[in-house]
Structure formats: structure tokens, C-alpha cells
Design a protein around this motif. Structure first.
Motif, mmCIF file in Angstrom:
data_model
loop_
_atom_site.group_PDB
_atom_site.id
_atom_site.type_symbol
_atom_site.label_atom_id
_atom_site.label_comp_id
_atom_site.label_asym_id
_atom_site.label_seq_id
_atom_site.Cartn_x
_atom_site.Cartn_y
_atom_site.Cartn_z
ATOM 1 N N ASP A 1 -8.323 20.608 19.633
ATOM 2 C CA ASP A 1 -9.650 21.181 19.856
ATOM 3 C C ASP A 1 -9.495 22.642 20.258
ATOM 4 O O ASP A 1 -9.381 22.992 21.433
ATOM 5 C CB ASP A 1 -10.370 20.392 20.959
ATOM 6 N N LYS A 2 -9.463 23.506 19.254
ATOM 7 C CA LYS A 2 -9.305 24.925 19.530
ATOM 8 C C LYS A 2 -10.059 25.751 18.482
ATOM 9 O O LYS A 2 -10.345 25.278 17.376
ATOM 10 C CB LYS A 2 -7.833 25.319 19.551
ATOM 11 N N ILE A 3 -10.362 26.969 18.841
ATOM 12 C CA ILE A 3 -11.106 27.868 17.955
ATOM 13 C C ILE A 3 -10.247 28.224 16.738
ATOM 14 O O ILE A 3 -9.046 28.497 16.858
ATOM 15 C CB ILE A 3 -11.502 29.157 18.713
ATOM 16 N N GLY A 4 -10.867 28.232 15.571
ATOM 17 C CA GLY A 4 -10.195 28.670 14.354
ATOM 18 C C GLY A 4 -9.652 27.562 13.484
ATOM 19 O O GLY A 4 -9.209 27.827 12.354
ATOM 20 N N VAL A 5 -9.699 26.313 13.975
ATOM 21 C CA VAL A 5 -9.139 25.197 13.207
ATOM 22 C C VAL A 5 -9.896 24.992 11.898
ATOM 23 O O VAL A 5 -9.288 24.843 10.827
ATOM 24 C CB VAL A 5 -9.158 23.902 14.045
ATOM 25 N N VAL A 6 -11.221 24.964 11.966
ATOM 26 C CA VAL A 6 -12.035 24.715 10.762
ATOM 27 C C VAL A 6 -11.795 25.807 9.723
ATOM 28 O O VAL A 6 -11.624 25.534 8.530
ATOM 29 C CB VAL A 6 -13.524 24.629 11.128
ATOM 30 N N LYS A 7 -11.775 27.066 10.180
ATOM 31 C CA LYS A 7 -11.537 28.183 9.254
ATOM 32 C C LYS A 7 -10.162 28.079 8.610
ATOM 33 O O LYS A 7 -10.010 28.300 7.392
ATOM 34 C CB LYS A 7 -11.666 29.509 10.003
ATOM 35 N N ASP A 8 -9.149 27.731 9.407
ATOM 36 C CA ASP A 8 -7.793 27.627 8.895
ATOM 37 C C ASP A 8 -7.682 26.537 7.840
ATOM 38 O O ASP A 8 -7.086 26.740 6.770
ATOM 39 C CB ASP A 8 -6.834 27.347 10.061
ATOM 40 N N ILE A 9 -8.269 25.370 8.127
ATOM 41 C CA ILE A 9 -8.214 24.260 7.176
ATOM 42 C C ILE A 9 -8.964 24.613 5.894
ATOM 43 O O ILE A 9 -8.493 24.336 4.776
ATOM 44 C CB ILE A 9 -8.791 22.984 7.810
ATOM 45 N N ALA A 10 -10.131 25.241 6.036
ATOM 46 C CA ALA A 10 -10.905 25.635 4.859
ATOM 47 C C ALA A 10 -10.117 26.617 3.999
ATOM 48 O O ALA A 10 -10.172 26.563 2.753
ATOM 49 C CB ALA A 10 -12.216 26.266 5.296
ATOM 50 N N THR A 11 -9.363 27.501 4.621
ATOM 51 C CA THR A 11 -8.539 28.463 3.883
ATOM 52 C C THR A 11 -7.449 27.753 3.088
ATOM 53 O O THR A 11 -7.171 28.100 1.928
ATOM 54 C CB THR A 11 -7.892 29.466 4.864
ATOM 55 N N ILE A 12 -6.832 26.732 3.699
ATOM 56 C CA ILE A 12 -5.789 25.971 3.001
ATOM 57 C C ILE A 12 -6.358 25.306 1.747
ATOM 58 O O ILE A 12 -5.754 25.333 0.672
ATOM 59 C CB ILE A 12 -5.182 24.900 3.943
ATOM 60 N N PHE A 13 -7.538 24.709 1.874
ATOM 61 C CA PHE A 13 -8.164 24.064 0.725
ATOM 62 C C PHE A 13 -8.516 25.083 -0.359
ATOM 63 O O PHE A 13 -8.361 24.823 -1.556
ATOM 64 C CB PHE A 13 -9.411 23.291 1.161
ATOM 65 N N THR A 14 -8.984 26.234 0.065
ATOM 66 C CA THR A 14 -9.331 27.280 -0.903
ATOM 67 C C THR A 14 -8.097 27.770 -1.649
ATOM 68 O O THR A 14 -8.110 27.916 -2.884
ATOM 69 C CB THR A 14 -10.004 28.464 -0.181
ATOM 70 N N GLU A 15 -7.039 27.997 -0.911
ATOM 71 C CA GLU A 15 -5.807 28.526 -1.520
ATOM 72 C C GLU A 15 -5.151 27.520 -2.462
ATOM 73 O O GLU A 15 -4.440 27.923 -3.391
ATOM 74 C CB GLU A 15 -4.828 28.925 -0.409
ATOM 75 N N THR A 16 -5.383 26.247 -2.240
ATOM 76 C CA THR A 16 -4.807 25.221 -3.118
ATOM 77 C C THR A 16 -5.781 24.809 -4.229
ATOM 78 O O THR A 16 -5.503 23.878 -4.990
ATOM 79 C CB THR A 16 -4.406 23.970 -2.304
ATOM 80 N N GLY A 17 -6.921 25.490 -4.297
ATOM 81 C CA GLY A 17 -7.882 25.220 -5.364
ATOM 82 C C GLY A 17 -8.660 23.935 -5.200
ATOM 83 O O GLY A 17 -9.086 23.326 -6.194
ATOM 84 N N ASN A 18 -8.874 23.518 -3.969
ATOM 85 C CA ASN A 18 -9.603 22.270 -3.698
ATOM 86 C C ASN A 18 -10.957 22.560 -3.058
ATOM 87 O O ASN A 18 -11.041 23.325 -2.078
ATOM 88 C CB ASN A 18 -8.782 21.373 -2.767
ATOM 89 N N ASN A 19 -11.987 21.946 -3.592
ATOM 90 C CA ASN A 19 -13.337 22.118 -3.061
ATOM 91 C C ASN A 19 -13.678 20.975 -2.111
ATOM 92 O O ASN A 19 -13.472 19.804 -2.432
ATOM 93 C CB ASN A 19 -14.352 22.153 -4.213
ATOM 94 N N ILE A 20 -14.202 21.311 -0.935
ATOM 95 C CA ILE A 20 -14.587 20.311 0.058
ATOM 96 C C ILE A 20 -16.034 19.894 -0.171
ATOM 97 O O ILE A 20 -16.936 20.734 -0.172
ATOM 98 C CB ILE A 20 -14.413 20.866 1.488
ATOM 99 N N ASP A 21 -16.268 18.596 -0.342
ATOM 100 C CA ASP A 21 -17.622 18.087 -0.528
ATOM 101 C C ASP A 21 -18.291 17.722 0.789
ATOM 102 O O ASP A 21 -19.500 17.881 0.945
ATOM 103 C CB ASP A 21 -17.617 16.863 -1.456
ATOM 104 N N SER A 22 -17.530 17.192 1.738
ATOM 105 C CA SER A 22 -18.082 16.901 3.065
ATOM 106 C C SER A 22 -16.993 17.056 4.109
ATOM 107 O O SER A 22 -15.801 16.842 3.841
ATOM 108 C CB SER A 22 -18.681 15.495 3.118
ATOM 109 N N PHE A 23 -17.423 17.437 5.313
ATOM 110 C CA PHE A 23 -16.491 17.775 6.382
ATOM 111 C C PHE A 23 -17.109 17.293 7.688
ATOM 112 O O PHE A 23 -18.156 17.782 8.099
ATOM 113 C CB PHE A 23 -16.304 19.299 6.406
#
Length: 215
Positions: free
Chosen positions: A150-172
Motif C-alpha cells: 500500500d504505497k503511492i505510485g503502485v497503480v501508475k507503475d503497474i499500468a505502465t508495465i501493461f502499456t509497455e507490454t502492449g496489454n490493455n486493461i479492461d477492469s482494475f
């Protein structure tokens, strides 16, 4: 998503002067379990199938059928209805309806407009159906569950990983745990699940489960 989008509109209502016999008939004909009670265009009470059955004579009664019918005709909804009614506004988020049902251990709520008129009923089935739609479960997606701090920046970091690997998130969805941890549940059409899992692990995220749910 709001209550008005998931409720059953124009519900069957009764008045305080409706007889028990008539109310029972309405429940049977419409195959429902509860009836909002309306007076002068406002919600004033609610009656359920359990409330009605509690006032019915038992099988051991010595009353004749005529006496039973006469008795039921005399008992009015106002005599047994719950007057302190838990309701929800049609403009409320659907989560509010779910929370009210959970807190009060009830399976349905009358829905009112801003002026107090009965405009619908929302039930636990409506909530379940909304959950299925929100999570897009019928479409069949890959579901990844990650344990994170539980820390600031986790959601942004995970979203970046998905973006860089070409994966679209449908629900989070985030779910708090004990010990300063969170489970993050991510759904989408992820083709290379093993590669995505490896990438997340390299960034320090624990992938608890990867599964395919739905068609």
C-alpha cells in the motif's frame, strides 16, 4: 452505474388499506417477495412475504374457511407493515444500494425519486447482474491477481508495465488486506500471460493467480 440503470421500474405497490388476502394474491401473481406501501404518492412502508405468512392462521387452527377469509379481509397492510423503511434514491451509485443491503441484511430495496415517490425496486439479483456486467465476465477474460504494498505510485507503475507490454486493461479492482498489503485484480485479453507475469515479477510484484473466467 446508478440504481436507476439496474432497478425494476414501476413496481407493484399496495396501500395501507390493502387487505392481507389481496397482498398475498399480488405476490403470487407477480412472483415477487416484497411490496412497497404507498400513500399519497409517497413511500410509507414495506411488506414482505414473510410478514404476510406470520399473520396467516396455522394448519392447526379450528377456524372454518369462511372464518379465516373473514379474518384476513379485516387485517390491513397498515397493521403489519414495516414503517421504518430502508430505501435508496434512484440517482445513487449502485454501490450504495449494495452497501445498504449488506449492512441491514436485506435482499431488496424500494427505490425513490427526489420527491419521495416510489419509482422502482432493486434486489440482490440486480446487484449480482451488475457485478457480472461491470467485470465483463460473460466475455471471457484473463484474470490476474497481484499482491502489492500500500504505497503511492503502485497503480501508475503497474499500468505502465501493461502499456509497455502492449496489454490493455479492461477492469482494475483493489482489495485491501491486512499488514499494509493490497490485492489488485486485473482483467483483460492478455495473450502472453507468462511473459506478462514475468515482467510484473521483475518489477517486484507478486502474481498470486492467473486464470481465465467466462466464455
Amino acid at each position: 452505474m446508478f440504481v436507476r440503470n439496474r432497478m425494476s421500474k414501476d413496481p407493484v405497490n399496495v396501500t395501507p388499506e390493502t387487505s392481507i388476502d389481496d397482498a398475498l394474491a399480488l405476490l403470487k401473481v407477480h412472483k415477487i417477495r416484497r411490496l412497497p406501501v404507498e400513500e399519497s404518492g409517497k413511500l410509507v412502508g414495506i411488506i414482505t412475504d414473510k410478514d404476510l405468512m406470520r399473520v396467516m392462521p396455522s394448519d392447526a387452527t379450528t377456524l372454518s374457511k369462511f372464518e379465516i377469509n373473514d379474518l384476513l379481509a379485516k387485517i390491513k397492510i397498515k397493521d403489519i407493515m414495516a414503517k421504518s423503511v430502508i430505501s435508496v434514491n434512484e440517482g445513487a451509485p449502485i454501490e450504495e444500494a449494495a452497501l445498504l443491503m449488506s449492512r441491514n441484511h436485506i435482499s431488496g430495496l424500494p427505490v425513490i425519486s427526489n420527491d419521495g415517490a416510489i419509482v422502482g425496486v432493486i434486489t440482490e439479483t440486480d446487484i449480482f447482474d451488475a457485478f457480472v456486467d461491470i467485470m465483463d465476465l460473460e466475455e471471457g477474460k484473463v484474470r490476474l491477481t497481484l499482491e502489492v504494498d500500500d504505497k503511492i505510485g503502485v497503480v501508475k507503475d503497474i499500468a505502465t508495465i501493461f502499456t509497455e507490454t502492449g496489454n490493455n486493461i479492461d477492469s482494475f479492482v483493489t482489495c485491501p488486506k491486512t499488514g499494509g498489503k493490497y490485492d489488485i485484480i486485473i482483467r483483460g485479453n492478455f495473450e502472453d500471460v507468462d511473459g506478462l507475469t514475468t515482467k510484473l515479477t521483475e518489477h517486484g510484484y507478486t502474481v498470486i493467480q492467473a486464470s481465465h473466467i467466462g466464455h
